[in-house]
Design a protein around this motif. Structure first.
Motif, mmCIF file in Angstrom:
data_model
loop_
_atom_site.group_PDB
_atom_site.id
_atom_site.type_symbol
_atom_site.label_atom_id
_atom_site.label_comp_id
_atom_site.label_asym_id
_atom_site.label_seq_id
_atom_site.Cartn_x
_atom_site.Cartn_y
_atom_site.Cartn_z
ATOM 1 N N LYS A 322 45.662 60.200 76.364
ATOM 2 C CA LYS A 322 45.605 58.765 76.134
ATOM 3 C C LYS A 322 45.097 58.062 77.383
ATOM 4 O O LYS A 322 45.564 58.333 78.492
ATOM 5 C CB LYS A 322 46.996 58.237 75.765
ATOM 6 N N ALA A 323 44.112 57.168 77.207
ATOM 7 C CA ALA A 323 43.678 56.304 78.301
ATOM 8 C C ALA A 323 44.755 55.251 78.526
ATOM 9 O O ALA A 323 45.269 54.661 77.572
ATOM 10 C CB ALA A 323 42.345 55.649 77.962
ATOM 11 N N PHE A 324 45.100 54.995 79.782
ATOM 12 C CA PHE A 324 46.217 54.097 80.066
ATOM 13 C C PHE A 324 46.023 53.437 81.423
ATOM 14 O O PHE A 324 45.101 53.763 82.171
ATOM 15 C CB PHE A 324 47.543 54.863 80.013
ATOM 16 N N PHE A 325 46.903 52.505 81.729
ATOM 17 C CA PHE A 325 46.860 51.733 82.970
ATOM 18 C C PHE A 325 48.122 52.055 83.768
ATOM 19 O O PHE A 325 49.177 51.484 83.515
ATOM 20 C CB PHE A 325 46.793 50.241 82.638
ATOM 21 N N PRO A 326 48.047 52.974 84.734
ATOM 22 C CA PRO A 326 49.228 53.223 85.568
ATOM 23 C C PRO A 326 49.552 51.967 86.377
ATOM 24 O O PRO A 326 48.669 51.383 87.000
ATOM 25 C CB PRO A 326 48.782 54.368 86.489
ATOM 26 N N HIS A 327 50.797 51.561 86.369
ATOM 27 C CA HIS A 327 51.187 50.372 87.129
ATOM 28 C C HIS A 327 51.613 50.792 88.536
ATOM 29 O O HIS A 327 52.768 50.616 88.948
ATOM 30 C CB HIS A 327 52.300 49.630 86.392
ATOM 31 N N THR A 328 50.640 51.371 89.256
ATOM 32 C CA THR A 328 50.892 51.870 90.615
ATOM 33 C C THR A 328 49.759 51.428 91.536
ATOM 34 O O THR A 328 49.285 52.199 92.368
ATOM 35 C CB THR A 328 50.996 53.403 90.617
ATOM 36 N N VAL A 329 49.331 50.197 91.391
ATOM 37 C CA VAL A 329 48.157 49.699 92.111
ATOM 38 C C VAL A 329 48.457 49.564 93.604
ATOM 39 O O VAL A 329 49.498 49.045 94.007
ATOM 40 C CB VAL A 329 47.716 48.345 91.527
ATOM 41 N N ARG A 330 47.510 50.042 94.411
ATOM 42 C CA ARG A 330 47.554 49.881 95.859
ATOM 43 C C ARG A 330 46.184 49.395 96.337
ATOM 44 O O ARG A 330 45.189 49.530 95.628
ATOM 45 C CB ARG A 330 47.892 51.202 96.562
ATOM 46 N N ARG A 331 46.156 48.845 97.540
ATOM 47 C CA ARG A 331 44.882 48.359 98.076
ATOM 48 C C ARG A 331 43.903 49.507 98.323
ATOM 49 O O ARG A 331 42.712 49.392 98.069
ATOM 50 C CB ARG A 331 45.121 47.597 99.383
ATOM 51 N N GLY A 332 44.395 50.609 98.826
ATOM 52 C CA GLY A 332 43.526 51.737 99.134
ATOM 53 C C GLY A 332 43.150 52.530 97.896
ATOM 54 O O GLY A 332 43.713 52.352 96.813
ATOM 55 N N THR A 333 42.171 53.416 98.056
ATOM 56 C CA THR A 333 41.716 54.265 96.959
ATOM 57 C C THR A 333 41.508 55.682 97.480
ATOM 58 O O THR A 333 41.597 55.941 98.686
ATOM 59 C CB THR A 333 40.384 53.755 96.377
ATOM 60 N N VAL A 334 41.212 56.591 96.562
ATOM 61 C CA VAL A 334 40.871 57.955 96.966
ATOM 62 C C VAL A 334 39.511 57.947 97.657
ATOM 63 O O VAL A 334 38.739 56.989 97.547
ATOM 64 C CB VAL A 334 40.828 58.899 95.748
ATOM 65 N N MET A 335 39.213 59.016 98.364
ATOM 66 C CA MET A 335 37.886 59.149 98.955
ATOM 67 C C MET A 335 36.851 59.413 97.863
ATOM 68 O O MET A 335 37.191 59.761 96.734
ATOM 69 C CB MET A 335 37.881 60.279 99.980
ATOM 70 N N TRP A 405 34.265 56.328 105.834
ATOM 71 C CA TRP A 405 34.982 57.047 106.880
ATOM 72 C C TRP A 405 35.024 56.238 108.175
ATOM 73 O O TRP A 405 36.026 56.231 108.898
ATOM 74 C CB TRP A 405 34.337 58.413 107.126
ATOM 75 N N GLN A 406 33.937 55.557 108.477
ATOM 76 C CA GLN A 406 33.922 54.737 109.689
ATOM 77 C C GLN A 406 34.966 53.628 109.614
ATOM 78 O O GLN A 406 35.634 53.319 110.604
ATOM 79 C CB GLN A 406 32.527 54.149 109.899
ATOM 80 N N ARG A 407 35.107 53.030 108.442
ATOM 81 C CA ARG A 407 36.109 51.979 108.290
ATOM 82 C C ARG A 407 37.523 52.550 108.397
ATOM 83 O O ARG A 407 38.418 51.925 108.963
ATOM 84 C CB ARG A 407 35.922 51.268 106.949
ATOM 85 N N LEU A 408 37.712 53.740 107.846
ATOM 86 C CA LEU A 408 39.035 54.354 107.904
ATOM 87 C C LEU A 408 39.422 54.724 109.330
ATOM 88 O O LEU A 408 40.585 54.612 109.728
ATOM 89 C CB LEU A 408 39.073 55.601 107.012
ATOM 90 N N THR A 409 38.445 55.175 110.107
ATOM 91 C CA THR A 409 38.732 55.605 111.478
ATOM 92 C C THR A 409 38.618 54.475 112.485
ATOM 93 O O THR A 409 38.898 54.662 113.671
ATOM 94 C CB THR A 409 37.773 56.738 111.885
ATOM 95 N N GLY A 410 38.174 53.292 112.001
ATOM 96 C CA GLY A 410 38.029 52.167 112.910
ATOM 97 C C GLY A 410 36.759 52.199 113.718
ATOM 98 O O GLY A 410 36.591 51.419 114.660
ATOM 99 N N ASP A 411 35.836 53.086 113.372
ATOM 100 C CA ASP A 411 34.564 53.198 114.093
ATOM 101 C C ASP A 411 33.449 52.761 113.168
ATOM 102 O O ASP A 411 32.828 53.558 112.482
ATOM 103 C CB ASP A 411 34.345 54.643 114.551
ATOM 104 N N ALA A 412 33.212 51.455 113.111
ATOM 105 C CA ALA A 412 32.188 50.921 112.217
ATOM 106 C C ALA A 412 30.885 50.642 112.945
ATOM 107 O O ALA A 412 29.982 50.002 112.420
ATOM 108 C CB ALA A 412 32.685 49.638 111.556
#
Length: 418
Positions: A322-335, A405-412
């Protein structure tokens, strides 16, 4: 005795002409119920009727809460909502275990069923209140979307795993809650009563409050904005149950004794092959957008009578997702490669990547993460060719991957010169 007859006639005439307030006072001559909340000032008769047409429970679904909707117009349509009809669940039971036990639904599935307005508004009618999250979670718990919003995942079935905090009579596995729950937004912030009465799941979508930030690399990709649900990326985790076993024991105490470590429901025992709480697989929902999907359910059935299996043991009755909407929203995402180079997440698991060997365990499916023999009931699996194209590392993909990756490591900054 003419004066007595005259007195009785005057008494009944006065009673017939009594005002609603007088009627309420007459009710309270026998009924000592204390009324509080928004209905405290309206008296008894607007809800319960007069002494000629008294209704004990004016909020019941039997007559579509006719007394309630006399004022709250239109809300009788809540009884046509999926929460009340539970049509999909009824149909699932009918085509699976209901074929072997006609009373399965009535015996096991009616605990969470809208019976009237008081299911949510509580107080036995005399202390009405707006529903709070705790009331919602009385039903929306366990494997059903709702409790995950507050960071609660279902534990394994065996009693030895039942530890930790309680909610709704069940012990749960504490997990990361939804960012909106952390901000103090309750269920009603999105799922207002007007939208439910209109037959919708919610009154708000993500874009009603949030506008994609173009500084975020994923938000700048048109295909992401147009073809994906926001929660396809932003759902941090979801409960998933792979292989749901229902076993029925009739006159089989010896074999049933093997399952004493698992909660029972009369002659039925339920257990799961595997439970996970991580980023769920992806497919397409009914709108054609990429969405999380999960089993609901991959159902196996065994019928044990007089200590012997009747017919095939662990027979597969359904392999439905079943397609569904997990109610576990966070600002970050997977790579990026969490989707773009992950065929298993689209149920295209290769033989070399396979860990669970279901065939060797006596089950009919090759793998839970192979789509053969399975289906999405409210959508579809993603086309394999589309998944293959997603795995191609184009220059645009590589550029976006490096930027993330640059944003994640702080090296933009820019790369060093040669």
């Amino acid at each position: 005795m003419p004066w007595m007859m005259h007195f009785i006639a005057v008494f009944w005439l006065a009673a017939a002409l009594a005002s609603p307030a007088d009627g309420a006072e007459n009710c309270r001559a026998c009924h000592r119920d204390a009324v509080s909340g928004p209905h405290a000032a309206i008296g008894c008769t607007p809800c319960h009727g007069d002494d000629r047409s008294t209704v004990g429970n004016p909020a019941t679904a039997v007559d579509r809460a006719a007394r309630c909707v006399a004022c709250h117009r239109g809300f009788d349509r809540l009884f046509d909502h999926a929460m009340a009809t539970r049509t999909a669940e009824r149909q699932f039971v009918a085509r699976t275990v209901g074929r072997f036990d006609g009373g399965f639904w009535a015996d096991n599935c009616t605990g969470c069923h809208v019976r009237g307005c008081l299911d949510c508004h509580g107080g036995k009618g005399h202390a009405m209140s707006r529903p709070r999250d705790g009331v919602c979670l009385d039903c929306h718990r366990g494997y059903f979307v709702g409790s995950d919003y507050h960071g609660r995942a279902p534990r394994e079935d065996a009693f030895r795993f039942q530890r930790g905090p309680f909610a709704g009579g069940e012990q749960f596995l504490p997990m990361l809650p939804d960012v909106h729950a952390e901000a103090g937004i309750g269920c009603g912030g999105c799922h207002d009563m007007a939208s439910l009465a209109a037959g919708r799941r919610s009154g708000k979508g993500c874009r009603d409050c949030h506008e994609p930030d173009q500084r975020i690399v994923e938000h700048r990709i048109p295909a992401h904005r147009e073809r994906l649900e926001c929660y396809a990326c932003h759902s941090a985790w979801a409960p998933q149950e792979y292989g749901t076993f229902w076993l029925r024991f009739i006159d089989s105490p010896r074999r049933q004794a093997r399952f004493t470590a698992i909660p029972h429901q009369d002659e039925w025992v339920k257990s799961a092959y595997l439970k996970r709480q991580d980023a769920p697989p992806l497919g397409l929902n009914s709108a054609g957008k990429v969405s999380p999907i999960r089993p609901q359910f991959i159902l196996y059935f065994s019928d044990i009578r007089s200590e012997r299996a009747v017919g095939e043991e662990n027979r597969l009755l359904a392999a439905e997702w079943k397609a569904f909407f997990p109610h576990t929203v966070r600002r970050g995402t997977v790579m990026c490669d969490g989707c773009h180079d992950n065929p298993r997440r689209f149920l295209l698991e290769g033989e070399k990547e396979r860990i669970y060997r279901l065939k060797d365990d006596g089950l009919s499916l090759e793998s839970f993460w192979r789509r053969e023999g399975q289906r999405v009931v409210n959508g579809s699996f993603m086309d394999p060719e589309r998944v293959r194209k997603m795995a191609v590392r184009t220059p645009a993909y590589t550029k976006g991957y490096i930027e993330k990756w640059q944003r994640l490591t702080g090296d933009a900054g820019t790369s060093s010169r040669r």
